[in-house]
Enzyme design. Structure first.
Site, PDB file in Angstrom:
ATOM      1  N   TYR A   1       0.829  -1.216   0.000  1.00 27.40           N
ATOM      2  CA  TYR A   1       0.000   0.000   0.000  1.00 27.40           C
ATOM      3  C   TYR A   1       0.864   1.268   0.000  1.00 27.40           C
ATOM      4  O   TYR A   1       0.367   2.364  -0.226  1.00 27.40           O
ATOM      5  CB  TYR A   1      -0.953   0.036   1.193  1.00 27.40           C
ATOM      6  CG  TYR A   1      -1.917  -1.131   1.300  1.00 27.40           C
ATOM      7  CD1 TYR A   1      -2.053  -2.049   0.259  1.00 27.40           C
ATOM      8  CD2 TYR A   1      -2.684  -1.328   2.438  1.00 27.40           C
ATOM      9  CE1 TYR A   1      -2.926  -3.126   0.367  1.00 27.40           C
ATOM     10  CE2 TYR A   1      -3.561  -2.394   2.552  1.00 27.40           C
ATOM     11  CZ  TYR A   1      -3.669  -3.292   1.515  1.00 27.40           C
ATOM     12  OH  TYR A   1      -4.532  -4.349   1.636  1.00 27.40           O
TER      13      TYR A   1
ATOM     14  N   HIS B   1       1.118 -11.642   1.849  1.00 24.67           N
ATOM     15  CA  HIS B   1       0.038 -10.966   1.106  1.00 24.67           C
ATOM     16  C   HIS B   1      -0.506 -11.827  -0.041  1.00 24.67           C
ATOM     17  O   HIS B   1      -1.704 -11.801  -0.323  1.00 24.67           O
ATOM     18  CB  HIS B   1       0.573  -9.630   0.568  1.00 24.67           C
ATOM     19  CG  HIS B   1      -0.478  -8.620   0.283  1.00 24.67           C
ATOM     20  ND1 HIS B   1      -0.234  -7.271   0.355  1.00 24.67           N
ATOM     21  CD2 HIS B   1      -1.782  -8.723  -0.081  1.00 24.67           C
ATOM     22  CE1 HIS B   1      -1.345  -6.610   0.052  1.00 24.67           C
ATOM     23  NE2 HIS B   1      -2.286  -7.458  -0.218  1.00 24.67           N
TER      24      HIS B   1
HETATM   25  P1  NAD Z   1     -14.595  -2.027   1.319  1.00 24.13           P
HETATM   26  O1  NAD Z   1     -15.486  -3.173   1.026  1.00 24.13           O
HETATM   27  O2  NAD Z   1     -14.208  -1.739   2.720  1.00 24.13           O
HETATM   28  O3  NAD Z   1     -15.298  -0.763   0.656  1.00 24.13           O
HETATM   29  C1  NAD Z   1     -14.787   0.521   0.819  1.00 24.13           C
HETATM   30  C2  NAD Z   1     -15.651   1.506   0.062  1.00 24.13           C
HETATM   31  O4  NAD Z   1     -16.982   1.417   0.547  1.00 24.13           O
HETATM   32  C3  NAD Z   1     -15.223   2.942   0.295  1.00 24.13           C
HETATM   33  O5  NAD Z   1     -14.292   3.361  -0.660  1.00 24.13           O
HETATM   34  C4  NAD Z   1     -16.524   3.688   0.198  1.00 24.13           C
HETATM   35  O6  NAD Z   1     -16.764   3.929  -1.155  1.00 24.13           O
HETATM   36  C5  NAD Z   1     -17.519   2.695   0.694  1.00 24.13           C
HETATM   37  N1  NAD Z   1     -17.862   2.891   2.117  1.00 24.13           N
HETATM   38  C6  NAD Z   1     -17.072   2.748   3.220  1.00 24.13           C
HETATM   39  N2  NAD Z   1     -17.781   2.963   4.331  1.00 24.13           N
HETATM   40  C7  NAD Z   1     -19.036   3.269   3.934  1.00 24.13           C
HETATM   41  C8  NAD Z   1     -20.219   3.589   4.625  1.00 24.13           C
HETATM   42  N3  NAD Z   1     -20.276   3.633   5.956  1.00 24.13           N
HETATM   43  N4  NAD Z   1     -21.336   3.834   3.883  1.00 24.13           N
HETATM   44  C9  NAD Z   1     -21.327   3.780   2.531  1.00 24.13           C
HETATM   45  N5  NAD Z   1     -20.221   3.472   1.824  1.00 24.13           N
HETATM   46  C10 NAD Z   1     -19.095   3.204   2.511  1.00 24.13           C
HETATM   47  O7  NAD Z   1     -13.317  -2.194   0.369  1.00 24.13           O
HETATM   48  P2  NAD Z   1     -11.789  -1.764   0.514  1.00 24.13           P
HETATM   49  O8  NAD Z   1     -11.660  -0.478   1.236  1.00 24.13           O
HETATM   50  O9  NAD Z   1     -11.178  -1.884  -0.805  1.00 24.13           O
HETATM   51  O10 NAD Z   1     -11.201  -2.931   1.430  1.00 24.13           O
HETATM   52  C11 NAD Z   1     -11.101  -2.821   2.829  1.00 24.13           C
HETATM   53  C12 NAD Z   1      -9.721  -3.159   3.294  1.00 24.13           C
HETATM   54  O11 NAD Z   1      -9.439  -4.536   3.050  1.00 24.13           O
HETATM   55  C13 NAD Z   1      -8.592  -2.434   2.549  1.00 24.13           C
HETATM   56  O12 NAD Z   1      -8.432  -1.092   2.955  1.00 24.13           O
HETATM   57  C14 NAD Z   1      -7.426  -3.300   2.910  1.00 24.13           C
HETATM   58  O13 NAD Z   1      -6.969  -3.015   4.222  1.00 24.13           O
HETATM   59  C15 NAD Z   1      -8.044  -4.690   2.856  1.00 24.13           C
HETATM   60  N6  NAD Z   1      -7.800  -5.374   1.564  1.00 24.13           N
HETATM   61  C16 NAD Z   1      -6.942  -6.403   1.551  1.00 24.13           C
HETATM   62  C17 NAD Z   1      -6.678  -7.076   0.365  1.00 24.13           C
HETATM   63  C18 NAD Z   1      -5.714  -8.219   0.357  1.00 24.13           C
HETATM   64  O14 NAD Z   1      -5.255  -8.598  -0.725  1.00 24.13           O
HETATM   65  N7  NAD Z   1      -5.366  -8.776   1.481  1.00 24.13           N
HETATM   66  C19 NAD Z   1      -7.314  -6.683  -0.825  1.00 24.13           C
HETATM   67  C20 NAD Z   1      -8.210  -5.620  -0.778  1.00 24.13           C
HETATM   68  C21 NAD Z   1      -8.462  -4.972   0.413  1.00 24.13           C
END
Ligand code: NAD
Length: 284
Positions: free
Chosen positions: A48, A103
């Site tokens: 990240y 990862h």
């Molecule tokens: P998420 O499912 O958490 O969705 C985030 C999106 O949802 C935001 O950008 C926003 O648009 C919306 N959102 C957030 N809170 C909201 C609310 N209260 N009401 C309405 N909309 C809302 O997806 P993400 O942020 O991509 O993933 C979460 C976390 O998972 C990442 O930040 C990371 O830490 C982790 N992740 C890990 C991997 C991996 O390969 N291990 C891959 C992807 C993500």
């Protein structure tokens, strides 16, 4: 706040914040806001490229490091590096990591795993996680468990009501491992968030649709790390511990399972991840 008890005795908060796709500045601001709201679980990664900013936000908060559960992930380009964990600690400006993931399951994951085990023995890492092995096959988790001298505690995988990971959960139950859900809100996909069932339940409980989804995760035993730069959403995503869905409502939500992922990685894509390296030197 509810805590998830890991199979090595450590406990982790079940709700936190993730900072995937956040610039260093965005990550620092979002984490500072989250810490002010009471969030104590933070999920970042080498990839990240915001680990330094994460460390700064923790330092600026003046919250005792022991109260925060800090999660990061080694990227495949450093799996074979003996200094990978120390370099990560330096970027995070901390002397231990609560939970360190591999990862991606590239073919050099075994070197990375041994490096993490060494760091556990040295007190630099407390718990071990495996991320995205399910993209290749759920059985790869069993192979990793058999390979491990120090058993892993948890997996981090895509999971949400459209893809609840029912098959993987059977393996996790047999091996006493937990599940940390990435894309817990479907990466913000409106068709998921605006499903009628969530709108109905949001009305009933005086919550938002996102809170209903996150509460479904908690009651399914999943740790969640929703991403948000929006201070209102950050606060809201943590305010999910004062109501409870009934078993009938959990069963209704189960009906929207499509068994479909948003991310469809192929073995070739996974293999290619080893070729890319985070730009650690340029990191603010
Ligand atoms: P998420 O499912 O958490 O969705 C985030 C999106 O949802 C935001 O950008 C926003 O648009 C919306 N959102 C957030 N809170 C909201 C609310 N209260 N009401 C309405 N909309 C809302 O997806 P993400 O942020 O991509 O993933 C979460 C976390 O998972 C990442 O930040 C990371 O830490 C982790 N992740 C890990 C991997 C991996 O390969 N291990 C891959 C992807 C993500």
């Amino acid at each position: 706040m509810k805590f998830f008890k890991l199979n090595n005795g450590f406990e982790m908060p079940m709700a936190g914040i993730g900072v995937f796709t956040f610039t260093p500045k965005e990550a620092q601001i979002a984490i500072e806001n989250a810490l002010k709201d009471g969030v104590r679980l933070i999920d970042t990664a080498n990839a990240y490229q915001n680990e330094k900013a994460t460390g700064r936000a923790i330092k600026n908060s003046c919250i005792d490091r022991k109260e925060i559960f800090l999660v990061t992930k080694l990227w495949p380009s450093v799996y074979e590096s003996e200094t990978a964990v120390d370099d990560t600690l330096k970027r995070l400006d901390t002397d231990y990591i609560d939970l360190l993931f591999l990862h991606q399951p590239t073919d050099n994951w075994k070197s990375g795993y041994r490096n993490i085990e060494k760091a556990v023995k040295e007190g630099k890492v407390r718990s071990i996680g495996l991320s995205n092995f399910d993209v290749l096959s759920n059985e790869l988790y069993v192979e990793a468990i058999n390979f491990a001298e120090i058993k892993p505690q948890i997996v981090q995988v895509e999971a949400h009501p459209y893809f609840p990971q029912s098959e993987l959960k059977k393996i996790l139950a047999e091996t006493s491992m937990g599940l940390m859900a990435w894309y817990p809100l479907g990466h913000g996909d409106k068709s998921l968030i605006e499903e009628q069932i969530f709108t109905d339940l949001a009305k009933k409980y005086g919550k938002t649709n996102a809170q209903i989804i996150l509460r479904w995760h908690i009651q399914s035993g999943n740790v969640v790390i929703p991403g948000s730069r929006n201070p209102k959403h950050i606060k809201e995503n943590f305010d999910i511990f004062d109501f409870e869905l009934t078993s009938e409502e959990m069963a209704e939500i189960a009906k929207i399972n499509k068994n479909v992922r948003y991310y469809n990685g192929t073995p070739e894509m996974i293999a290619s991840y080893k070729q890319w390296a985070p730009d650690f030197d340029a990191q603010e």
